[in-house]
Design a protein around this motif. Structure first.
Motif, PDB file in Angstrom:
ATOM      1  N   THR A   5      53.759  15.937 -52.488  1.00 51.87           N
ATOM      2  CA  THR A   5      52.907  14.768 -52.612  1.00 51.87           C
ATOM      3  C   THR A   5      52.105  14.935 -53.893  1.00 51.87           C
ATOM      4  O   THR A   5      51.575  16.017 -54.148  1.00 51.87           O
ATOM      5  CB  THR A   5      51.948  14.655 -51.410  1.00 51.87           C
ATOM      6  N   ALA A   6      52.030  13.898 -54.675  1.00 53.52           N
ATOM      7  CA  ALA A   6      51.258  13.937 -55.921  1.00 53.52           C
ATOM      8  C   ALA A   6      49.857  13.407 -55.646  1.00 53.52           C
ATOM      9  O   ALA A   6      49.681  12.476 -54.852  1.00 53.52           O
ATOM     10  CB  ALA A   6      51.928  13.088 -56.987  1.00 53.52           C
ATOM     11  N   VAL A   7      48.876  13.999 -56.300  1.00 45.00           N
ATOM     12  CA  VAL A   7      47.493  13.544 -56.227  1.00 45.00           C
ATOM     13  C   VAL A   7      47.044  13.277 -57.657  1.00 45.00           C
ATOM     14  O   VAL A   7      47.067  14.177 -58.491  1.00 45.00           O
ATOM     15  CB  VAL A   7      46.572  14.605 -55.577  1.00 45.00           C
ATOM     16  N   LEU A   8      46.679  12.044 -57.929  1.00 42.91           N
ATOM     17  CA  LEU A   8      46.180  11.675 -59.258  1.00 42.91           C
ATOM     18  C   LEU A   8      44.684  11.450 -59.143  1.00 42.91           C
ATOM     19  O   LEU A   8      44.238  10.506 -58.486  1.00 42.91           O
ATOM     20  CB  LEU A   8      46.872  10.417 -59.776  1.00 42.91           C
ATOM     21  N   GLY A  14      45.831   3.407 -67.507  1.00 42.46           N
ATOM     22  CA  GLY A  14      47.234   3.580 -67.156  1.00 42.46           C
ATOM     23  C   GLY A  14      47.513   3.457 -65.667  1.00 42.46           C
ATOM     24  O   GLY A  14      48.678   3.438 -65.255  1.00 42.46           O
ATOM     25  N   GLN A  15      46.467   3.363 -64.854  1.00 44.67           N
ATOM     26  CA  GLN A  15      46.668   3.328 -63.404  1.00 44.67           C
ATOM     27  C   GLN A  15      47.518   2.166 -62.917  1.00 44.67           C
ATOM     28  O   GLN A  15      48.412   2.389 -62.093  1.00 44.67           O
ATOM     29  CB  GLN A  15      45.317   3.328 -62.684  1.00 44.67           C
ATOM     30  N   TRP A  17      49.950   0.659 -64.356  1.00 40.85           N
ATOM     31  CA  TRP A  17      51.334   0.985 -64.688  1.00 40.85           C
ATOM     32  C   TRP A  17      51.865   2.059 -63.745  1.00 40.85           C
ATOM     33  O   TRP A  17      52.995   1.976 -63.264  1.00 40.85           O
ATOM     34  CB  TRP A  17      51.436   1.439 -66.145  1.00 40.85           C
ATOM     35  N   LEU A  18      51.052   3.113 -63.484  1.00 42.17           N
ATOM     36  CA  LEU A  18      51.481   4.192 -62.592  1.00 42.17           C
ATOM     37  C   LEU A  18      51.730   3.687 -61.175  1.00 42.17           C
ATOM     38  O   LEU A  18      52.711   4.072 -60.539  1.00 42.17           O
ATOM     39  CB  LEU A  18      50.449   5.314 -62.582  1.00 42.17           C
ATOM     40  N   HIS A  19      50.849   2.821 -60.677  1.00 40.19           N
ATOM     41  CA  HIS A  19      51.055   2.231 -59.346  1.00 40.19           C
ATOM     42  C   HIS A  19      52.377   1.476 -59.303  1.00 40.19           C
ATOM     43  O   HIS A  19      53.163   1.625 -58.362  1.00 40.19           O
ATOM     44  CB  HIS A  19      49.905   1.270 -58.993  1.00 40.19           C
ATOM     45  N   GLU A  20      52.619   0.662 -60.318  1.00 40.63           N
ATOM     46  CA  GLU A  20      53.853  -0.136 -60.361  1.00 40.63           C
ATOM     47  C   GLU A  20      55.082   0.758 -60.497  1.00 40.63           C
ATOM     48  O   GLU A  20      56.111   0.519 -59.852  1.00 40.63           O
ATOM     49  CB  GLU A  20      53.786  -1.159 -61.503  1.00 40.63           C
ATOM     50  N   GLU A  21      54.996   1.773 -61.332  1.00 42.83           N
ATOM     51  CA  GLU A  21      56.130   2.684 -61.514  1.00 42.83           C
ATOM     52  C   GLU A  21      56.437   3.428 -60.213  1.00 42.83           C
ATOM     53  O   GLU A  21      57.608   3.608 -59.853  1.00 42.83           O
ATOM     54  CB  GLU A  21      55.827   3.667 -62.656  1.00 42.83           C
ATOM     55  N   ALA A  22      55.407   3.867 -59.509  1.00 45.37           N
ATOM     56  CA  ALA A  22      55.609   4.538 -58.214  1.00 45.37           C
ATOM     57  C   ALA A  22      56.274   3.581 -57.219  1.00 45.37           C
ATOM     58  O   ALA A  22      57.187   3.981 -56.476  1.00 45.37           O
ATOM     59  CB  ALA A  22      54.277   5.035 -57.669  1.00 45.37           C
ATOM     60  N   ARG A  23      55.823   2.330 -57.198  1.00 44.86           N
ATOM     61  CA  ARG A  23      56.427   1.336 -56.307  1.00 44.86           C
ATOM     62  C   ARG A  23      57.883   1.100 -56.685  1.00 44.86           C
ATOM     63  O   ARG A  23      58.775   1.095 -55.841  1.00 44.86           O
ATOM     64  CB  ARG A  23      55.647   0.021 -56.351  1.00 44.86           C
ATOM     65  N   THR A  34      43.238   8.910 -56.134  1.00 43.63           N
ATOM     66  CA  THR A  34      41.857   9.062 -55.664  1.00 43.63           C
ATOM     67  C   THR A  34      40.902   8.097 -56.347  1.00 43.63           C
ATOM     68  O   THR A  34      39.837   7.821 -55.821  1.00 43.63           O
ATOM     69  CB  THR A  34      41.328  10.489 -55.924  1.00 43.63           C
ATOM     70  N   GLY A  35      41.268   7.640 -57.529  1.00 47.35           N
ATOM     71  CA  GLY A  35      40.297   6.906 -58.332  1.00 47.35           C
ATOM     72  C   GLY A  35      39.259   7.873 -58.861  1.00 47.35           C
ATOM     73  O   GLY A  35      39.396   9.093 -58.738  1.00 47.35           O
ATOM     74  N   ARG A  36      38.215   7.315 -59.443  1.00 47.93           N
ATOM     75  CA  ARG A  36      37.149   8.156 -60.001  1.00 47.93           C
ATOM     76  C   ARG A  36      36.397   8.813 -58.848  1.00 47.93           C
ATOM     77  O   ARG A  36      36.060   8.168 -57.874  1.00 47.93           O
ATOM     78  CB  ARG A  36      36.194   7.321 -60.842  1.00 47.93           C
ATOM     79  N   ILE A  37      36.155  10.120 -58.997  1.00 50.25           N
ATOM     80  CA  ILE A  37      35.347  10.838 -58.020  1.00 50.25           C
ATOM     81  C   ILE A  37      34.221  11.540 -58.767  1.00 50.25           C
ATOM     82  O   ILE A  37      34.359  11.851 -59.953  1.00 50.25           O
ATOM     83  CB  ILE A  37      36.183  11.861 -57.208  1.00 50.25           C
ATOM     84  N   PRO A  38      33.099  11.798 -58.105  1.00 52.12           N
ATOM     85  CA  PRO A  38      32.000  12.498 -58.784  1.00 52.12           C
ATOM     86  C   PRO A  38      32.451  13.863 -59.281  1.00 52.12           C
ATOM     87  O   PRO A  38      33.171  14.584 -58.581  1.00 52.12           O
ATOM     88  CB  PRO A  38      30.928  12.628 -57.696  1.00 52.12           C
TER      89      PRO A  38
END
Length: 169
Positions: A5-8, A14-15, A17-23, A34-38
């Motif tokens: 499992t990949a964790v970004l 670029g997100q 594009w990455l979501h679409e490419e994964a789909r 994860t999106g932005r995390i502290p």
């Protein structure tokens, strides 16, 4: 075909594009965005990783760029697969380096996948990650880097005939 499992971690332009490419490739259920995390929470996420990735292009910008990711991954004891470029090639053991040719290397993803495939079938290969915090401390700590920076500045000042900065802080 691997049980991974990949964790970004993070966000960026670029997100989408990455979501679409994964789909498009049918792997969207195997990638966690994860999106932005502290920043203070990043080490917690890094401890969840078996393998961290760091890719730099093999051109002048990639060769001179030093990202904060590699020292942070090392300090957290993450196994790293990195392109054999710049500081990664200096700091990391050979088993963590993946050749990257030129500015755009169409063969890099396949070589990276082969390294991941090897790690999945040889999990003991990950044990070398235990050496990384010590390597990070010896090469990337603020104490070491500030001493090197001070030495560089003093060399320039000496060459110009100027007074040097004190080394005791």
């Amino acid at each position: 075909d691997l049980p991974v499992t990949a964790v970004l971690i993070g966000d960026g332009n670029g997100q989408p594009w990455l979501h679409e490419e994964a789909r498009r490739r049918g792997v969207q259920d195997r990638i966690v965005f994860t999106g932005r995390i502290p920043y203070a929470e990043v080490p917690t996420y890094m401890r969840l990783l078996d393998v961290a990735l760091s890719t730099q292009t093999n051109n002048l910008p990639g060769q001179v760029r030093t990202t904060g990711k590699i020292p942070e991954y090392m300090a957290a004891g993450c196994f790293i697969l990195a392109s054999r470029v710049g500081d990664a090639a200096v700091l990391l053991p050979e088993s963590m380096l993946v050749p990257y040719n030129g500015e755009v290397d169409d063969g890099y993803p396949a070589r990276l996948a082969e390294h991941i495939r090897h790690l999945v079938s040889n999990p003991a290969s990950l044990d070398i990650r235990q050496t990384l915090p010590g390597i990070a401390q010896r090469n990337c700590s603020y104490e070491i880097l500030s001493r090197q920076w001070l030495g560089l500045v003093n060399n320039v000042l000496t060459e110009q005939g100027s007074r040097t900065l004190p080394s005791d802080g």
